[in-house]
Design an enzyme around this catalytic site. Structure first.
Site, mmCIF file in Angstrom:
data_model
loop_
_atom_site.group_PDB
_atom_site.id
_atom_site.type_symbol
_atom_site.label_atom_id
_atom_site.label_comp_id
_atom_site.label_asym_id
_atom_site.label_seq_id
_atom_site.Cartn_x
_atom_site.Cartn_y
_atom_site.Cartn_z
ATOM 1 N N GLY A 33 0.821 -1.204 0.000
ATOM 2 C CA GLY A 33 0.000 0.000 0.000
ATOM 3 C C GLY A 33 0.856 1.255 0.000
ATOM 4 O O GLY A 33 1.881 1.313 0.667
ATOM 5 N N ARG A 94 1.037 -5.325 -5.876
ATOM 6 C CA ARG A 94 1.245 -6.576 -5.141
ATOM 7 C C ARG A 94 1.595 -7.649 -6.171
ATOM 8 O O ARG A 94 1.124 -7.613 -7.298
ATOM 9 C CB ARG A 94 0.008 -6.940 -4.334
ATOM 10 C CG ARG A 94 -0.397 -5.795 -3.390
ATOM 11 C CD ARG A 94 -1.477 -6.187 -2.418
ATOM 12 N NE ARG A 94 -1.970 -5.024 -1.689
ATOM 13 C CZ ARG A 94 -1.393 -4.489 -0.626
ATOM 14 N NH1 ARG A 94 -0.267 -5.019 -0.166
ATOM 15 N NH2 ARG A 94 -1.919 -3.444 -0.025
ATOM 16 N N ASP A 125 5.116 -5.136 6.098
ATOM 17 C CA ASP A 125 5.574 -6.481 6.434
ATOM 18 C C ASP A 125 5.674 -7.395 5.214
ATOM 19 O O ASP A 125 6.633 -8.157 5.080
ATOM 20 C CB ASP A 125 4.617 -7.123 7.452
ATOM 21 C CG ASP A 125 4.850 -6.600 8.864
ATOM 22 O OD1 ASP A 125 5.899 -5.965 9.093
ATOM 23 O OD2 ASP A 125 3.987 -6.831 9.730
ATOM 24 N N THR A 147 4.045 2.529 5.806
ATOM 25 C CA THR A 147 2.658 2.097 5.866
ATOM 26 C C THR A 147 1.899 3.019 6.799
ATOM 27 O O THR A 147 2.387 3.360 7.883
ATOM 28 C CB THR A 147 2.513 0.638 6.364
ATOM 29 O OG1 THR A 147 1.142 0.372 6.696
ATOM 30 C CG2 THR A 147 3.368 0.366 7.580
ATOM 31 N N ASP A 149 -0.569 2.429 8.622
ATOM 32 C CA ASP A 149 -1.148 1.764 9.791
ATOM 33 C C ASP A 149 -0.233 1.787 11.020
ATOM 34 O O ASP A 149 -0.684 1.497 12.121
ATOM 35 C CB ASP A 149 -1.489 0.311 9.471
ATOM 36 C CG ASP A 149 -2.640 0.181 8.489
ATOM 37 O OD1 ASP A 149 -3.319 1.192 8.234
ATOM 38 O OD2 ASP A 149 -2.850 -0.926 7.966
ATOM 39 N N ASP A 151 1.904 -0.359 11.883
ATOM 40 C CA ASP A 151 1.767 -1.681 12.487
ATOM 41 C C ASP A 151 3.001 -2.559 12.325
ATOM 42 O O ASP A 151 2.929 -3.780 12.487
ATOM 43 C CB ASP A 151 0.545 -2.397 11.898
ATOM 44 C CG ASP A 151 0.627 -2.571 10.383
ATOM 45 O OD1 ASP A 151 1.545 -1.997 9.755
ATOM 46 O OD2 ASP A 151 -0.236 -3.268 9.820
ATOM 47 N N ARG A 193 -6.308 -1.993 9.151
ATOM 48 C CA ARG A 193 -6.854 -3.343 8.987
ATOM 49 C C ARG A 193 -6.404 -4.281 10.105
ATOM 50 O O ARG A 193 -7.174 -5.096 10.595
ATOM 51 C CB ARG A 193 -6.424 -3.900 7.630
ATOM 52 C CG ARG A 193 -6.985 -5.282 7.300
ATOM 53 C CD ARG A 193 -6.564 -5.699 5.912
ATOM 54 N NE ARG A 193 -5.117 -5.665 5.762
ATOM 55 C CZ ARG A 193 -4.479 -5.837 4.604
ATOM 56 N NH1 ARG A 193 -5.185 -6.018 3.501
ATOM 57 N NH2 ARG A 193 -3.166 -5.809 4.547
#
Length: 341
Positions: A33, A94, A125, A147, A149, A151, A193
Site C-alpha cells: 500500500g 502486489r 511487512d 505504511t 497503519d 503496524d 486493517r
C-alpha cells in the site's frame, strides 16, 4: 552517524572485494500500500547514493517491476519536486509470483544481469518478507517501513502514519459539523486493517465519544447507555471512531440508532487517508530513513530493516523484525474513555 543496533551483515563487500572496491549500483522500489512520505524516502535514497558515487535505479511497481525488468536509471533531477507529493512516483503493486521461490530467483537473476548489488525496499511487512527472501539468495536488501497503519513492530513509527491521522482528523472534524447540525451519531471508520493505532489517536484528537478497535473488547449496549446518559446531561451529537479491522460500521450505526433513538449515520473514510501531501514529520522521518538505508548498503550490510526507536534510527535483522509483535497502547485507549463526554 546514527546509532546501529544488532548490525549483522549477510555480506560484507569490503571483505569480499577489498577495501577499495565499494558497492557501485543500487536500486529502490516501493511495495504494498502507498503511504505519504514514500517519495521523500525515494528522494533521500537517490541523492544520498549519488553523493557517494553510486548509480541508482528505480524499480516501477514494486516486485512486479523487478521481475519484468521495469527498471530505469535515476539521477538528481529524477527526484526534483517530489518531497511534498503523496503516493509514490515509482508506483506500487502486489505480486503473487514473488511469493514463490521461482519468482524470487528470477528477481535475483534480473539484479545480477543489471549489476545491481543492493536494493532498498520501502513498504510494510509483506514487502519485507520479499526482501528477506531476496536476502537469503545473497542480495543486499534494506527495508524502510512505509505504511499508514504504523503496524510494523520493530519501529515506533512508520512513514505515512502522521499524514493519515491528520487526514482522518480533518475529515472527522468536517463530519462533526453536520452531526452537530442534525443532532446525530456519526460512526466513522478509519483505516487500520490489523491495528487500531490510527483509530485511537484520531479518536482522541477529535474528542470522540467512543473508540472501537480490535484490541479492546466493546459492548454496543454499554456504548448506547453511555450516550443516553450524556444526552440526559445535554450532549446532543456523538462521534464514534471504528478501526477498519473491526468493520461493521454500518451495522454499528444501525444498532446505536435502535438502542438510543438517535439518528445515526456511518461514514467509511477509506483510501482518501492514503493520499495528500505528507506532513513535516513524514517528510523528515522518510528522509532520515532513506539516507540511513544507503549508509548501510555502503558498508556492505543487508538483510536489515531501518527503524525508529526512542527517536534514534536503528536497524534490525529482517527475520527478527518480522517476528516481533507490536503492542497496542491500551492505556491511551482507556484515557480516551475517561475524558470523553
Amino acid at each position: 552517524m546514527y546509532k546501529v543496533v544488532k548490525c549483522i551483515c549477510i555480506k560484507n563487500l569490503r571483505e569480499a572485494k577489498g577495501e577499495s572496491e565499494m558497492i557501485k549500483k543500487i536500486a529502490v522500489l516501493t511495495s504494498g500500500g502507498d503511504a505519504p512520505g514514500m517519495n521523500a524516502a525515494v528522494r533521500a535514497v537517490v541523492r544520498t547514493a549519488i553523493s557517494k558515487g553510486m548509480e541508482v535505479y528505480g524499480v516501477r511497481r514494486g516486485y512486479v517491476g523487478l521481475l519484468t525488468g521495469d527498471i530505469f536509471q535515476m539521477d538528481e533531477r529524477s527526484v526534483t519536486d517530489i518531497i511534498h507529493r503523496g503516493g509514490t512516483i515509482l508506483y506500487t503493486a502486489r505480486c503473487s509470483e514473488f511469493r514463490t521461490d521461482e519468482g524470487v530467483s528470477k528477481a535475483r537473476a534480473k539484479c545480477e544481469e543489471l549489476g545491481i548489488e543492493g536494493l532498498v525496499v520501502i513498504g510494510g511487512d509483506g514487502s519485507f518478507r520479499g526482501a528477506a527472501d531476496l536476502s537469503a539468495k545473497g542480495m543486499l536488501c534494506i527495508g524502510i517501513p512505509g505504511t499508514i497503519d504504523n503496524d510494523i513492530a520493530c519501529t515506533d513509527y512508520t512513514i505515512g502514519f502522521d499524514t493519515a491521522m491528520n487526514t482522518a482528523m480533518e475529515l472527522v472534524d468536517k463530519l462533526r459539523d453536520t452531526s452537530q447540525s442534525h443532532d446525530r451519531i456519526s460512526v466513522v471508520e478509519v483505516m487500520g486493517r490489523g491495528a487500531g493505532h490510527i483509530a485511537v489517536n484520531t479518536g482522541i484528537a477529535c474528542g470522540a465519544t467512543d473508540i472501537i478497535t480490535q484490541e479492546v473488547p466493546y459492548d454496543i449496549n454499554a456504548i448506547a447507555n453511555t450516550m443516553l446518559e450524556k444526552k440526559a446531561k445535554g450532549k446532543e451529537n456523538f462521534v464514534v471512531i471504528v478501526a477498519e479491522g473491526v468493520g461493521h460500521s454500518v451495522e454499528i450505526a444501525k444498532e446505536l440508532e435502535l438502542r438510543t433513538g438517535i439518528e445515526a449515520r456511518a461514514t467509511i473514510l477509506g483510501h482518501v487517508q492514503r493520499g495528500g501531501n505528507p506532513t513535516l514529520r513524514d517528510r523528515v522521518e522518510a528522509t532520515k530513513m532513506g539516507n540511513y538505508a544507503v549508509e548501510l548498503l555502503e558498508q556492505g550490510i543487508g538483510n536489515r530493516v531501518v527503524a525508529l526507536k526512542d527517536n534514534q534510527l536503528v536497524d534490525y535483522d529482517i527475520q527478527d523484525a518480522l517476528a516481533m509483535k507490536k503492542p497496542y497502547d491500551e492505556k491511551l485507549h482507556r484515557m480516551a474513555e475517561t475524558i470523553a463526554f
